[in-house]
Design an enzyme around this catalytic site. Structure first.
Site, PDB file in Angstrom:
ATOM      1  N   LYS A 178      40.056  64.408 -25.007  1.00 48.49           N
ATOM      2  CA  LYS A 178      40.018  63.621 -26.243  1.00 48.49           C
ATOM      3  C   LYS A 178      38.834  62.680 -26.156  1.00 48.49           C
ATOM      4  O   LYS A 178      38.752  61.852 -25.247  1.00 48.49           O
ATOM      5  CB  LYS A 178      41.321  62.844 -26.412  1.00 48.49           C
ATOM      6  CG  LYS A 178      41.300  61.940 -27.637  1.00 48.49           C
ATOM      7  CD  LYS A 178      42.645  61.316 -27.906  1.00 48.49           C
ATOM      8  CE  LYS A 178      42.563  60.331 -29.056  1.00 48.49           C
ATOM      9  NZ  LYS A 178      43.851  59.680 -29.334  1.00 48.49           N
ATOM     10  N   LYS A 211      39.846  67.619 -28.740  1.00 54.32           N
ATOM     11  CA  LYS A 211      39.833  66.804 -29.960  1.00 54.32           C
ATOM     12  C   LYS A 211      38.655  65.873 -29.983  1.00 54.32           C
ATOM     13  O   LYS A 211      38.400  65.228 -28.971  1.00 54.32           O
ATOM     14  CB  LYS A 211      41.124  65.986 -29.976  1.00 54.32           C
ATOM     15  CG  LYS A 211      41.233  64.964 -31.071  1.00 54.32           C
ATOM     16  CD  LYS A 211      42.472  64.145 -30.883  1.00 54.32           C
ATOM     17  CE  LYS A 211      42.466  63.037 -31.930  1.00 54.32           C
ATOM     18  NZ  LYS A 211      43.531  62.102 -31.724  1.00 54.32           N
TER      19      LYS A 211
END
Ligand code: PBG
Length: 332
Positions: free
Chosen positions: A203, A256
């Site tokens: 992330k 992400k």
């Protein structure tokens, strides 16, 4: 006599356009599929009753109160979308994010409602403290910094409370070191050995989360998230993050955001065999919506092309706000 090997076949014998010459042929040689069953739809759950509060920067997405979830869940199933990812907006915030692990917190209530009303829908819960802390960071603050180890216990308790409410999968998005093993150990100790962990392993500290933070009221009140989320410039580091999360017990890993990180998905796909999800985040959605509303792009074709790109890069599942529209278009 010289034998022609396939690799020496060249124009005019080899003609790439041959297999593109009809829809039937193109369908037959298509390498990547896109299906509503690949989608996970994010939902923002808020307190109150009868609330459907539109999010300005995310056209088509609203914050929903718990009583609105059953209808939403049924709509998703009717579109062939198997799963939701829940985010909670608590009524009150504090220094230690108590609302995140409150057995009667907003996500816990949302999970119970959904599993009760639409049991066939898979409920994934986002595990993080940032929507619940007064300072907006993803862990507890000690001496002006997010304290990794102290946050682990709270994340584990949050995960356990979600599982106890009936969550099918927990998805930690905080990026603290060691959270996957802390969560796994706590779930297992309480007999939740069958609840998978979908870890936000890679992330990035991304500017694409802007609309989400507005929607979830989770902007950090000081500093930023760069001491725990990843530097957008790094990909080898993403492979280490994924490796560690697998060793700690992750069942599914998330990359992400998606659009600017397709190479990360592809690298993770090459190296590891577990399922990969990617999160097509709020800012990516907002950009596409804005351009579409201006008439500058063909929304349907652009969205399906982007989602196909994520699948081609190697994602098995896509968390996306486009899920409902895309599922309708795929059925046409
Ligand atoms: C919580 C969390 C965020 C997103 C998902 N989980 C925000 C952040 O890390 O700041 C972003 C999702 C999106 O932008 O759609 N930590």
């Amino acid at each position: 006599m010289v034998l022609q090997t396939p690799s020496s076949v060249r124009f005019p014998t080899a003609r790439m356009r041959r297999l593109r010459s009809s829809g039937l042929l193109r369908d037959m040689v298509r390498e990547t599929t896109l299906d509503s069953r690949d989608f996970i739809y994010p939902i923002f759950v808020t307190h109150g009753r009868g609330v459907e509060d539109a999010i300005a920067s995310m056209p088509g997405v609203s914050r929903l109160s718990v009583d609105k979830l059953a209808a939403q869940g049924r709509e998703l199933l009717s579109l062939g979308i198997p799963a939701v990812l829940l985010f909670g907006l608590p009524e009150a915030k504090d220094e230690v994010g108590s609302g995140a692990y409150d057995p009667d917190g907003i996500v816990q209530r949302a999970v119970r409602e959904l599993k009760n009303a639409v049991p066939e829908l898979l409920v994934v819960t986002d595990v993080c403290l940032c929507e619940y802390t007064s300072h907006g960071h993803c862990g507890v603050i000690r001496n002006g910094d997010v304290d990794n180890d102290e946050s682990l216990e709270l994340l584990a308790q949050t995960s356990l409370s979600h599982a106890t409410a009936g969550a099918d999968i927990v998805a930690p998005s905080d990026m603290m070191d060691g959270r996957v093993s802390a969560i796994r150990a706590t779930l297992d100790a309480e007999g939740r050995t069958n609840v998978p962990i979908m870890a936000y392993s890679a992330k990035y500290a991304s500017a694409f989360y802007g609309p989400f933070r507005e929607a979830a009221d989770s902007t950090p009140q000081f500093g930023d998230r760069r001491s725990y989320q990843m530097d957008p410039a790094n990909v080898r580091e993403a492979l280490r993050e994924v490796q560690l999360d697998i060793e700690e017990g992750a069942d599914i890993v998330i990359v992400k955001p998606a659009m600017a990180y397709l190479d990360v998905i592809a690298r993770v796909r090459e190296r590891f065999s577990l399922p990969i999800a990617t999160y097509n985040v709020s800012g990516e959605y907002a950009m596409v919506k804005a351009a579409a509303q201006n008439g500058w792009i063909d929304e349907q074709r652009v969205v399906l092309e982007l989602l196909t790109g994520m699948r081609r890069a190697g994602a098995d599942m896509i968390i996306t706000y486009h899920a409902k529209d895309a599922s309708r278009w795929l059925r046409q």
